[in-house]
Write an enzyme that holds these catalytic residues in place. Structure first.
Site, PDB file in Angstrom:
ATOM      1  N   PHE A  56     -19.072   0.476  -2.664  1.00  0.00           N
ATOM      2  CA  PHE A  56     -20.304   0.468  -3.463  1.00  0.00           C
ATOM      3  C   PHE A  56     -21.527   0.213  -2.596  1.00  0.00           C
ATOM      4  O   PHE A  56     -22.599   0.809  -2.808  1.00  0.00           O
ATOM      5  CB  PHE A  56     -20.207  -0.593  -4.561  1.00  0.00           C
ATOM      6  CG  PHE A  56     -21.051  -0.286  -5.766  1.00  0.00           C
ATOM      7  CD1 PHE A  56     -20.497   0.294  -6.890  1.00  0.00           C
ATOM      8  CD2 PHE A  56     -22.411  -0.557  -5.776  1.00  0.00           C
ATOM      9  CE1 PHE A  56     -21.270   0.586  -8.005  1.00  0.00           C
ATOM     10  CE2 PHE A  56     -23.198  -0.270  -6.884  1.00  0.00           C
ATOM     11  CZ  PHE A  56     -22.627   0.310  -7.999  1.00  0.00           C
TER      12      PHE A  56
ATOM     13  N   TYR B 241       0.841  -1.198   0.000  1.00  0.00           N
ATOM     14  CA  TYR B 241       0.000   0.000   0.000  1.00  0.00           C
ATOM     15  C   TYR B 241       0.874   1.244   0.000  1.00  0.00           C
ATOM     16  O   TYR B 241       1.541   1.567   0.978  1.00  0.00           O
ATOM     17  CB  TYR B 241      -0.932   0.016   1.212  1.00  0.00           C
ATOM     18  CG  TYR B 241      -1.852  -1.187   1.321  1.00  0.00           C
ATOM     19  CD1 TYR B 241      -2.166  -1.960   0.204  1.00  0.00           C
ATOM     20  CD2 TYR B 241      -2.406  -1.565   2.538  1.00  0.00           C
ATOM     21  CE1 TYR B 241      -3.003  -3.058   0.302  1.00  0.00           C
ATOM     22  CE2 TYR B 241      -3.243  -2.656   2.651  1.00  0.00           C
ATOM     23  CZ  TYR B 241      -3.530  -3.406   1.538  1.00  0.00           C
ATOM     24  OH  TYR B 241      -4.358  -4.501   1.645  1.00  0.00           O
TER      25      TYR B 241
ATOM     26  N   SER C 218     -12.771  -5.657   2.046  1.00  0.00           N
ATOM     27  CA  SER C 218     -13.777  -5.019   1.186  1.00  0.00           C
ATOM     28  C   SER C 218     -15.196  -5.460   1.557  1.00  0.00           C
ATOM     29  O   SER C 218     -15.984  -5.838   0.692  1.00  0.00           O
ATOM     30  CB  SER C 218     -13.502  -5.313  -0.297  1.00  0.00           C
ATOM     31  OG  SER C 218     -12.305  -4.706  -0.716  1.00  0.00           O
ATOM     32  N   PRO C 219     -15.550  -5.414   2.844  1.00  0.00           N
ATOM     33  CA  PRO C 219     -16.885  -5.873   3.263  1.00  0.00           C
ATOM     34  C   PRO C 219     -18.004  -4.960   2.792  1.00  0.00           C
ATOM     35  O   PRO C 219     -19.174  -5.340   2.852  1.00  0.00           O
ATOM     36  CB  PRO C 219     -16.782  -5.884   4.791  1.00  0.00           C
ATOM     37  CG  PRO C 219     -15.776  -4.817   5.095  1.00  0.00           C
ATOM     38  CD  PRO C 219     -14.757  -4.937   3.993  1.00  0.00           C
ATOM     39  N   LEU C 220     -17.636  -3.784   2.299  1.00  0.00           N
ATOM     40  CA  LEU C 220     -18.629  -2.850   1.760  1.00  0.00           C
ATOM     41  C   LEU C 220     -18.518  -2.737   0.239  1.00  0.00           C
ATOM     42  O   LEU C 220     -18.883  -1.714  -0.347  1.00  0.00           O
ATOM     43  CB  LEU C 220     -18.481  -1.475   2.420  1.00  0.00           C
ATOM     44  CG  LEU C 220     -18.700  -1.469   3.935  1.00  0.00           C
ATOM     45  CD1 LEU C 220     -18.483  -0.078   4.516  1.00  0.00           C
ATOM     46  CD2 LEU C 220     -20.094  -1.979   4.278  1.00  0.00           C
ATOM     47  N   GLY C 221     -17.982  -3.784  -0.375  1.00  0.00           N
ATOM     48  CA  GLY C 221     -17.892  -3.778  -1.837  1.00  0.00           C
ATOM     49  C   GLY C 221     -17.084  -2.616  -2.372  1.00  0.00           C
ATOM     50  O   GLY C 221     -17.465  -1.992  -3.360  1.00  0.00           O
TER      51      GLY C 221
END
Length: 326
Positions: free
Chosen positions: A210, A56, A204-207
């Site tokens: 999105f 990162y 990425s639990p929230l897409g």
């Protein structure tokens, strides 16, 4: 905050962690002062699992996290990763490196940038198809024996690879994308890690933002935003995925919650799963943590399954799925 166990080796973490990538990489401009304040606020709220990687930035996110936790090391369960060379997804041209000599070099570099004497959870960021997993994990285990690392993890590894790795040294956590629009882990990965007693960390639990419902147009993404190159954010896929989000939003309204909170509450209701939503702002962090107080009934879970069934999202997760071990 309720603690959750990752693996059988003794690692316990907060029920929700904080993904730090966006503070330095991928999602447009960030404010370092606000990012550090977000990490501090997370610790105040009991969120102790901080997730970073040498990819990162590359490197700059570890430096930022190290700066933020200086003087507060005992409050943190620090997770970082190695494997991508040249930045996130190896986009700098270096690809993936799982050689034992790289493991040793990468671990020492992460310790220096983070300003710590040990890493709590050390992941292989992606499996290197050119190097037997036994060799890579063997080198990671050496880091444990030297006291530089406490627990080991894998990211985006296939069931057979997980079993081979676990036979060399106990794996405490598998980190893989999992959310209401990425439910593939339910097929084989979750059964495998539950059988072996390995924890599951959902990135990425929230897409990738999105599922928050805040993105309504492709043009809303900053010009340098990494998501512009992801299939699910492009063309017809974007529009079809908006329909999924709107269905989630309708259910969230019945719980007096935001779509993001409902998506996180759904993950928190899954056995052995620790989500690590990423954010670089205190406001979003506080909204996410509120999901811990949302109780979902069996009927709620059934409605969510109907609204966002497996395979509902349109488009692949990556433009090049070769970064995922099959």
């Amino acid at each position: 905050m309720e603690p959750r166990r990752l693996g059988k080796q003794g690692l316990t973490v907060s029920a929700m962690g904080l993904g730090c990538m966006g503070m330095s990489d991928a999602y447009g401009p960030a404010d370092e002062a606000e990012s550090v304040a977000t990490i501090h606020r997370a610790l105040e709220l009991g969120v102790n699992l901080l997730d970073t990687s040498d990819a990162y930035g590359p490197f700059t996110n570890e430096e930022l996290v190290g700066k933020a936790i200086r003087g507060r090391r005992d409050e943190v369960r620090l997770a970082t990763k190695f494997g991508f060379v040249g930045g996130t997804d190896g986009r700098g041209g270096g690809g993936i490196d799982g050689r034992p000599e790289h493991v040793r070099e990468a671990c020492d570099g992460s310790l220096q940038r983070l300003g710590v004497d040990h890493i709590d959870l050390y992941y292989q960021h992606r499996v290197d198809p050119k190097v037997p997993i036994e060799e890579t994990v063997g080198a990671m285990a050496e880091m444990v024996r030297q006291g530089k690392v406490r627990y080991l993890g894998l990211c985006e590894a296939a069931p057979a690879t997980i079993r081979r790795a676990h036979a060399v040294h106990p794996i405490s956590a598998l980190q893989t994308e999992y959310s209401l629009w990425s439910r593939d882990p339910e097929d084989e990965l979750l059964p495998t890690v539950r059988e072996l007693g390995i924890g599951f960390v959902a990135y990425s639990p929230l897409g990738r933002g999105f599922l928050t419902g805040q993105l309504r147009r492709f043009e809303d993404l900053p010009a340098d935003d990494w998501r512009r190159h992801r299939p699910r954010f492009q063309g017809e896929n974007f529009q079809k995925n908006l329909e999924l989000v709107d269905r989630v939003k309708e259910i969230a309204a019945t719980k007096q919650a935001t779509p993001a909170q409902l998506a996180l509450a759904w993950l928190l209701a899954q056995e052995g799963v620790v989500p690590i939503p990423g954010t670089k702002r205190r406001k979003n962090l506080e909204e996410n943590v509120t999901a811990l107080g949302i109780a979902l009934t069996r009927e709620d879970l059934e409605r969510i399954d109907e609204a966002a069934p497996k395979g509902a999202a349109s488009g692949e997760r990556y433009e090049d799925m070769s970064v995922v071990d099959r």
